[in-house]
Design a protein around this motif. Structure first.
Motif, PDB file in Angstrom:
ATOM      1  N   GLN A 623       0.827  -1.196   0.000  1.00 30.89           N
ATOM      2  CA  GLN A 623       0.000   0.000   0.000  1.00 30.89           C
ATOM      3  C   GLN A 623       0.867   1.255   0.000  1.00 30.89           C
ATOM      4  O   GLN A 623       0.517   2.252  -0.609  1.00 30.89           O
ATOM      5  N   GLY A 627      -0.821   2.140  -2.966  1.00 30.32           N
ATOM      6  CA  GLY A 627      -2.126   2.602  -2.515  1.00 30.32           C
ATOM      7  C   GLY A 627      -2.348   4.074  -2.799  1.00 30.32           C
ATOM      8  O   GLY A 627      -1.412   4.847  -2.985  1.00 30.32           O
ATOM      9  N   VAL A 628      -3.591   4.457  -2.858  1.00 29.09           N
ATOM     10  CA  VAL A 628      -3.956   5.843  -3.135  1.00 29.09           C
ATOM     11  C   VAL A 628      -4.111   6.584  -1.819  1.00 29.09           C
ATOM     12  O   VAL A 628      -4.782   6.098  -0.910  1.00 29.09           O
ATOM     13  N   ASN A 629      -3.450   7.765  -1.705  1.00 31.85           N
ATOM     14  CA  ASN A 629      -3.674   8.617  -0.562  1.00 31.85           C
ATOM     15  C   ASN A 629      -4.386   9.865  -1.055  1.00 31.85           C
ATOM     16  O   ASN A 629      -3.865  10.610  -1.887  1.00 31.85           O
ATOM     17  N   ASP A 631      -5.135  12.675   0.306  1.00 31.95           N
ATOM     18  CA  ASP A 631      -4.473  13.955   0.582  1.00 31.95           C
ATOM     19  C   ASP A 631      -3.362  14.212  -0.424  1.00 31.95           C
ATOM     20  O   ASP A 631      -3.175  15.303  -0.932  1.00 31.95           O
TER      21      ASP A 631
ATOM     22  N   SER B  11      -1.271   4.891   2.399  1.00 32.83           N
ATOM     23  CA  SER B  11      -2.431   5.038   1.536  1.00 32.83           C
ATOM     24  C   SER B  11      -3.685   5.191   2.388  1.00 32.83           C
ATOM     25  O   SER B  11      -3.701   4.803   3.561  1.00 32.83           O
ATOM     26  N   SER B  12      -4.706   5.772   1.802  1.00 33.62           N
ATOM     27  CA  SER B  12      -5.948   5.996   2.565  1.00 33.62           C
ATOM     28  C   SER B  12      -6.522   4.675   3.051  1.00 33.62           C
ATOM     29  O   SER B  12      -6.960   4.545   4.186  1.00 33.62           O
ATOM     30  N   ILE B  13      -6.495   3.652   2.167  1.00 29.50           N
ATOM     31  CA  ILE B  13      -7.049   2.354   2.564  1.00 29.50           C
ATOM     32  C   ILE B  13      -6.304   1.796   3.754  1.00 29.50           C
ATOM     33  O   ILE B  13      -6.895   1.379   4.728  1.00 29.50           O
ATOM     34  N   ARG B  15      -4.546   3.307   5.957  1.00 27.51           N
ATOM     35  CA  ARG B  15      -4.796   4.068   7.185  1.00 27.51           C
ATOM     36  C   ARG B  15      -6.126   3.621   7.804  1.00 27.51           C
ATOM     37  O   ARG B  15      -6.209   3.299   8.985  1.00 27.51           O
ATOM     38  N   LEU B 521     -10.318  14.012   9.168  1.00 26.52           N
ATOM     39  CA  LEU B 521      -9.309  14.962   8.684  1.00 26.52           C
ATOM     40  C   LEU B 521      -8.972  14.721   7.216  1.00 26.52           C
ATOM     41  O   LEU B 521      -8.744  13.579   6.814  1.00 26.52           O
ATOM     42  N   SER B 522      -8.992  15.773   6.443  1.00 26.86           N
ATOM     43  CA  SER B 522      -8.580  15.640   5.047  1.00 26.86           C
ATOM     44  C   SER B 522      -8.154  17.004   4.555  1.00 26.86           C
ATOM     45  O   SER B 522      -8.723  18.038   4.944  1.00 26.86           O
ATOM     46  N   ILE B 523      -7.187  16.967   3.699  1.00 31.65           N
ATOM     47  CA  ILE B 523      -6.699  18.231   3.117  1.00 31.65           C
ATOM     48  C   ILE B 523      -7.808  18.906   2.312  1.00 31.65           C
ATOM     49  O   ILE B 523      -7.843  20.113   2.151  1.00 31.65           O
ATOM     50  N   LEU B 524      -8.778  18.068   1.867  1.00 36.06           N
ATOM     51  CA  LEU B 524      -9.850  18.596   1.041  1.00 36.06           C
ATOM     52  C   LEU B 524     -10.656  19.667   1.774  1.00 36.06           C
ATOM     53  O   LEU B 524     -11.276  20.525   1.160  1.00 36.06           O
ATOM     54  N   ILE B 527      -8.794  23.145   1.063  1.00 28.71           N
ATOM     55  CA  ILE B 527      -8.482  23.702  -0.265  1.00 28.71           C
ATOM     56  C   ILE B 527      -9.766  24.053  -1.009  1.00 28.71           C
ATOM     57  O   ILE B 527     -10.831  23.602  -0.642  1.00 28.71           O
TER      58      ILE B 527
END
Lengths: 665, 527
Positions: A623, A627-629, A631, B11-13, B15, B521-524, B527
């Motif tokens: 990952q 994997g895709v992050n 942020d 990665s988001s997954i 995490r 929490l997200s950078i989105l 922005i």
């Protein structure tokens, strides 16, 4: 002028390139949760510059390639680890289910039932004349037999369900291999036969996912050709080769009452060393049979040892007519039986082993080829001890015995066995029948020889000499009774029923009979005066006669009501040495079985947990790379957005420059 | 990696999964602890702790056995205490009988008082017999293993018959310890006192059907193999003969003949040993046991063939054929008949039809004079025993017959008689009624020794009860100890489990809070 137009095209290129990059980011975000997805990156590179006097002037940017972020070695490690984990998982699941079946430490567990049974026996031994204590013992015996039967059938069902799962798994595997093959074809086309190797990102993702799933089923080797297609093989057997796949085949063999599939691909047998198939096959062929065999040995030994003592004892009530629970093969009935008679039981020793479905012993040569066909071989020693198989072929010249179904292990020269239609081992010896005349209380005892010594008494007639067939026993009883009571006045007549059972039929009322001192174990083996019936866990039960009439439970070695000698012996069975080696008693055998089960289950759970941690670590590393992050993608988004905005502004500037030129000239 | 993809990215997954995994782990622990707390058990299936569960199973077995022994002890003590009580009462009645006897001896008496005294004694005796027929939990306690019928019965002639046997009931009270929990009639009241002890050694011969278990005075033959070396033309041949599956002499003979080619027979001259013929010399040795010696076939080194072994010395058993008795001569009397007189009854028993000792015993028992025969404890002869307490037993020949003396059971013309509690009692009753002073005083002296019988039976019961009490205490201690051990192995430590539960609960709260915040929490958002 040309340069300004050239500059304009730099801007256009930049718009296009950044747009592509933005689209890739969008693709990543969209697939952030897609299984098997590897994040992609648009790789930009500067387009070739052109000479301008002494300088090189840049011409902008273009998308070089869009590629997945992945580490091939890591992908393989993850696949292998997942395979190992799947194997451990099946092992753990099976053992947990077996543990649930035994349900130890809970109400109705086997050890409890056994304890309750022996407690009831203990109570009966202090009150042998008490009908209530007999009823209680019979009740406990039924619970114990039910429990053993239940576990036995559940284990068999487990094996059959495992086989269903195996079948379903290979069907699924075929589906996956066919998908891989068709994806191979598409990838080769899309990547132009390898010239754009690696370009078909999303198809490759899907293909990798299928390969991973196959890898979770069995150990595979994956090689990629230059044209972008892959070959998947197991132990050198190709499952997928380019655009073709090879479906699995199964053939069924019966093993201990369950039709079991043998797996192959293109005729070559599959023998996985990891993956769920490995776990399932191991569970079906090794784990479950291991506990089934132990339970079988336990129940057989419990039943036979109990019956051996029980059939040599007297209850508060004796028999007036008694028929054996076992039915014998025609060949065991008399020396003149059709196809040649065989004594009640013949013992032999394997001279050449090496196979599980046959062995040689030339001792009995000199007769017809089908001499033993239809009878059963019961292994008495060696690794197959306690197992029985029917003889389907016998070759007289070589003394070769062939069985309908293989034993669990190969035979070794020197292993001893018995051929008979009786499920248990009988030997040379004798038993006593005592008749009680109800009106006078007078007892009369006869000794019945069971000649199975394989030696002549007088004229030798090899190979069986004068060993007894059932008819000989019947004749002996009738002739002794006739001599004493006079023909026609014998209390009972011994006979063979039409379904080949041994029967002592009441002829003169007012007499009842019982047995004692059976050193041949014939009564226990044929099922006369027995307490339990059955020769394995699944048919282990109480003798119907006993269930219907608890007065027949044997407690004494004489007909005296208060005699508890047999009950005491029966109560002591648990701690008698009845197995070769350790554990040697029924009690320790069961404890050791449960301890084995507990240790194996706990061990399997630990292995599975460890492997899961390992897989998780590898998965995390994968990952980290693939994997895709979100942020990160958002940051990239802003970056390329800015670049796009810059390029747009640049075009406007160039546009203004052009306008200036046009207006000013 | 040559790419811009570093190793330290998450990665988001992963995490999300990582956070979720943490929560699940805590949840599972809480579930385990809750289940331990609600069941009270730390080990609920073997795999929870294989070692502890194996030990717990072993301990449970010991615990159950110990409890079963105590059940047996309670049952046994109940019987013994009932018997003790009965003996006390009978002893009292016996003393009252003595009082009446003494009164009758000291004071002048008339026919009427004598009759009254005699009737009083008869009532006392009947009451004593009633008490001797005492039951415990529906089982007669003085009848040996005949627990279903009243053991004592007063006959029309005033004598007392014992219907039981001399086999006591025993139950296990501890590992390998069986305790007798009843006293039989013979033990408590010397009910089988009058016995004709056989004087003849009936020394039976053997035949093929003779079971190995009766040989060597009933000690049998140890199961094993023998090594036979025989010298035949062309050299010596050694064969190991497996005799483990032999039950009678014919089996032994067949086996050795088959395996060695020698000829074993029962010695014609003596009829009680084996003879081996064949070859020139012979050496029979033990292979793994004492089988050769037990069969009388052990040669000391090499001996010349044929070789005759030593006496197999069979003990009598109920299936011994009459024809093999007395060195194979059997009874020489062509119509073996004996005349048995027991008390006032006489019977003539013709033993001609008897094939085995059991048949002869059945004929004697069926003569209906309350007499039975049994093999003596040495297994060498037979005894004739009267069921009537204190009766005179005479065994005589019938006419010029010799059967009784051949069987060693011929008595003097006056017969034999041994005192017993109820026999003496019944004699006193008669003597008092008849006013026979000399007999009365003789019987008075004999009462002492009969009271000893009662008292020693009582003492024996007392001893057994004390032993049972001690054993019971030991079992109870053992049970407490085993319970403690088992509890340590499988029970949950409540304090520890509660603490774990509390800790995990706090952990779960923290994990949930942190996770919820992190996930949000997200950078989105910025922005």
């Amino acid at each position: 002028m040309t340069d300004l137009f050239r500059a304009l095209s730099v801007g256009t290129n930049a718009l296009e390139a950044n747009q592509s990059a933005l689209q890739t980011i969008g693709h990543n975000i969209a697939n952030a949760n897609t299984e098997g997805y590897h994040r992609q990156r648009a790789h930009l590179s500067a387009t070739p510059s052109y000479d301008f006097f002494l300088h090189q002037i840049g011409t902008g940017v273009s998308v070089d390639r869009v590629r997945r972020a992945l580490d091939v070695t890591l992908e393989r490690s993850v696949r292998e680890s997942l395979g190992q984990q799947a194997s451990y998982q099946k092992r753990m699941e099976t053992l947990t289910r077996i543990e649930d079946v035994f349900n130890e430490f809970n109400t109705g567990a086997l050890t409890n039932s056994l304890q309750d049974f022996f407690d009831a026996l203990g109570d009966l031994s202090t009150h042998p004349e008490d009908q209530g204590a007999r009823v209680q013992l019979v009740g406990m015996g039924e619970i114990l037999a039910d429990r053993i039967q239940y576990i036995g059938s559940r284990l068999q069902m487990e094996r059959s369900q495992l086989n269903d799962t195996i079948e379903a798994t290979v069907t699924q595997m075929d589906e996956y291999t066919s998908q891989v093959a068709s994806l191979n074809k598409e990838i080769v086309v899309l990547e132009n036969g390898g010239s754009d190797n690696g370009a078909a990102n999303d198809l490759r993702d899907r293909r990798d996912l299928f390969v991973q799933r196959i890898g979770e089923m069995l150990d595979i080797r994956v090689t990629e050709s230059t044209n972008g297609s892959i070959n998947v093989s197991h132990n050198g057997i190709f499952l997928v080769s380019g655009g073709s796949y090879f479906p699995s085949g199964t053939s069924l063999t019966i093993d201990d009452g369950v039709a079991e599939s043998t797996l192959s691909v293109g005729g070559a047998p599959l023998s996985p060393s990891s993956g769920s198939l490995h776990g399932l096959l191991e569970a079906r062929d090794t784990l479950v049979p291991h506990f089934e065999n132990q339970l079988r040995d336990f129940s057989r030994t419990l039943g036979f040892e109990f019956n051996k003592i029980h059939s040599s004892g007297f209850g508060s009530q004796l028999y007036s007519t008694l028929t054996s629970t076992e039915s014998l093969h025609d060949k065991n009935l008399s020396s003149t039986a059709a196809g040649g008679g065989i004594p009640l039981a013949v013992r032999g020793q394997v001279s050449t082993g090496g196979f599980s479905n046959q062995f040689n012993d030339t001792t009995f040569s000199g007769a017809t080829n089908d001499r033993f066909v239809g009878l059963e071989v019961l292994a008495l020693s060696g690794s197959n001890a306690g197992e029985r198989r029917t003889v389907t072929d016998y070759v007289d010249a070589t003394g070769q015995f062939i069985f309908e179904e293989g034993f669990d292990h190969n035979f070794t020269a020197g292993d001893t066995y018995q051929i008979s239609s009786l499920p248990f081992a009988v030997q040379n010896g004798s038993f006593d029948i005592t008749f009680l005349q109800d009106s006078t209380g007078v007892e009369k005892t006869f000794t019945i020889e069971v000649d199975l010594d394989g030696a002549p008494s007088g004229v030798a007639s090899p190979p069986f000499h004068d060993d007894d067939h059932l008819q000989d026993i019947v004749n002996d009883i009738n002739s002794q009774l006739q001599t004493f009571y006079g023909a026609g006045s014998e209390p009972i007549v011994a006979e063979i029923t039409s379904d080949n059972r041994f029967r002592l039929r009441n002829q003169i009322s007012g007499y009842s009979f019982g047995f004692s001192n059976d050193t041949s174990h014939l009564l226990a083996a044929v099922g006369m005066g027995t307490f339990f019936t059955g020769d394995n866990a699944r048919n282990f039960a109480l003798n119907d006669l006993i269930s219907q009439n608890p007065g027949l439970v044997a407690t004494g070695n004489t007909t005296r009501a208060g005699n508890n000698q047999v009950a005491l012996l029966l109560a002591g069975i648990r701690d008698k040495t009845v197995f070769d080696g350790t554990p040697s008693t029924l009690s320790t055998y069961l404890t050791s079985l449960l301890s084995d089960l507990g240790t194996q289950t706990a061990g399997a759970r630990e292995l599975h947990e460890n492997q899961s941690v390992l897989t998780d670590n590898l998965e995390n590393r994968r990952q980290q790379i693939s994997g895709v992050n979100i942020d990160e993608e958002a940051t990239e988004l802003i970056r390329f957005q800015r670049a796009f905005q810059g390029a747009a502004r640049f075009i406007r500037v160039i546009d203004e420059l052009l306008a200036t030129l046009i207006q000013s000239t | 990696m040559a790419d811009s993809f570093g190793f330290d990215r998450i990665s988001s997954i992963s995490r999300d999964q990582y956070l979720l995994g943490d929560i699940q782990r805590v949840n599972k622990r809480i579930m385990d602890t809750t289940s331990q707390l609600t069941s009270g058990k730390r080990v609920r299936k073997p795999s929870d702790d294989a070692i502890a569960s194996t030990r717990a199973l072993g301990l449970a077995r010991l615990r159950d056995d110990s409890a079963q022994y105590n059940t047996n002890i309670q049952f046994g003590r109940g019987r013994l205490e009932t018997a003790e009580n009965s003996l006390d009462q009978i002893n009292d009645l016996f003393n009252r009988t003595r009082d009446i006897l003494l009164t009758q001896l000291q004071a002048p008496f008339t026919t009427q008082t004598a009759t009254q005294a005699s009737q009083a004694i008869q009532l006392l005796l009947e009451e004593a017999v009633d008490i001797a027929n005492q039951k415990y939990e529906n089982e007669y306690i003085f009848g040996g293993q005949n627990t279903e019928n009243p053991p004592f019965e007063v006959l029309a002639d005033g004598s007392v018959r014992y219907n039981g046997d001399r086999q006591p009931v025993t139950v296990p009270i501890s590992d390998l310890v069986n305790s007798q929990v009843t006293l039989t009639g013979p033990e408590a009241f010397s009910a089988f006192s009058t016995t004709v002890t056989g004087s003849a050694d009936l020394d039976p011969n053997v035949n093929g059907s003779t079971k190995l278990s009766v040989l060597n005075q009933g000690l049998g033959v140890s199961s094993g193999k023998v090594r036979v070396t025989t010298d035949v033309t062309g050299g010596s041949v050694t064969t190991v003969v497996d005799l483990t599956q032999t039950t009678n002499l014919q089996d032994v003979i067949d086996r050795i003949n088959q395996d060695t080619g020698l000829t074993v027979t029962i010695d014609g001259a003596t009829g009680d040993r084996l003879t081996v013929t064949g070859g020139t010399t012979l050496n029979i040795e033990e292979e793994d046991s004492t089988t050769a010696r037990d069969l009388g076939l052990l040669t000391s080194g090499s001996v010349a063939a044929p070789f005759t072994g030593s006496d197999l010395d069979p003990a009598l058993d109920s299936l011994t054929p009459m024809s093999l008795l007395l060195n194979g001569a059997g009874l020489t009397d062509p119509t073996p008949t004996i005349v048995i007189t027991n008390g006032n009854d006489t019977a003539t028993v013709n033993l001609s039809s008897a094939q085995t000792l059991q048949d002869a015993f059945n004929l004697i028992e069926q003569a209906d004079v309350d007499v039975f025969a049994e093999i003596n404890s040495a297994g060498s002869g037979i005894d004739i025993i009267s069921r009537r307490s204190g009766a005179t037993l005479i065994v005589a020949e019938s006419g010029a017959g010799t059967a009784a003396s051949e069987l060693g059971i011929l008595t003097p013309g006056t017969g034999v008689k041994t005192d017993s509690v109820f026999g003496l009692w019944s004699e006193i009753e008669t003597a008092v009624g008849a006013g026979n002073i000399p007999t009365m005083s003789t019987l008075g002296d004999l009462m002492e020794s009969m009271q000893d019988v009662l008292l020693s039976a009582r003492a024996e019961i007392g001893g057994r009860v004390i032993r049972m009490d001690l054993t019971e205490m030991r079992h109870l201690d053992e049970q407490t100890f085993l319970d403690g051990l088992t509890s340590e192995l499988v029970d949950v430590d409540l304090a520890e489990a509660s603490m774990n539960f509390q800790r995990d609960q706090t952990l779960l709260q923290a994990a949930l809070q942190a996770t919820a915040k992190t996930l949000r929490l997200s950078i989105l958002d910025y922005i």
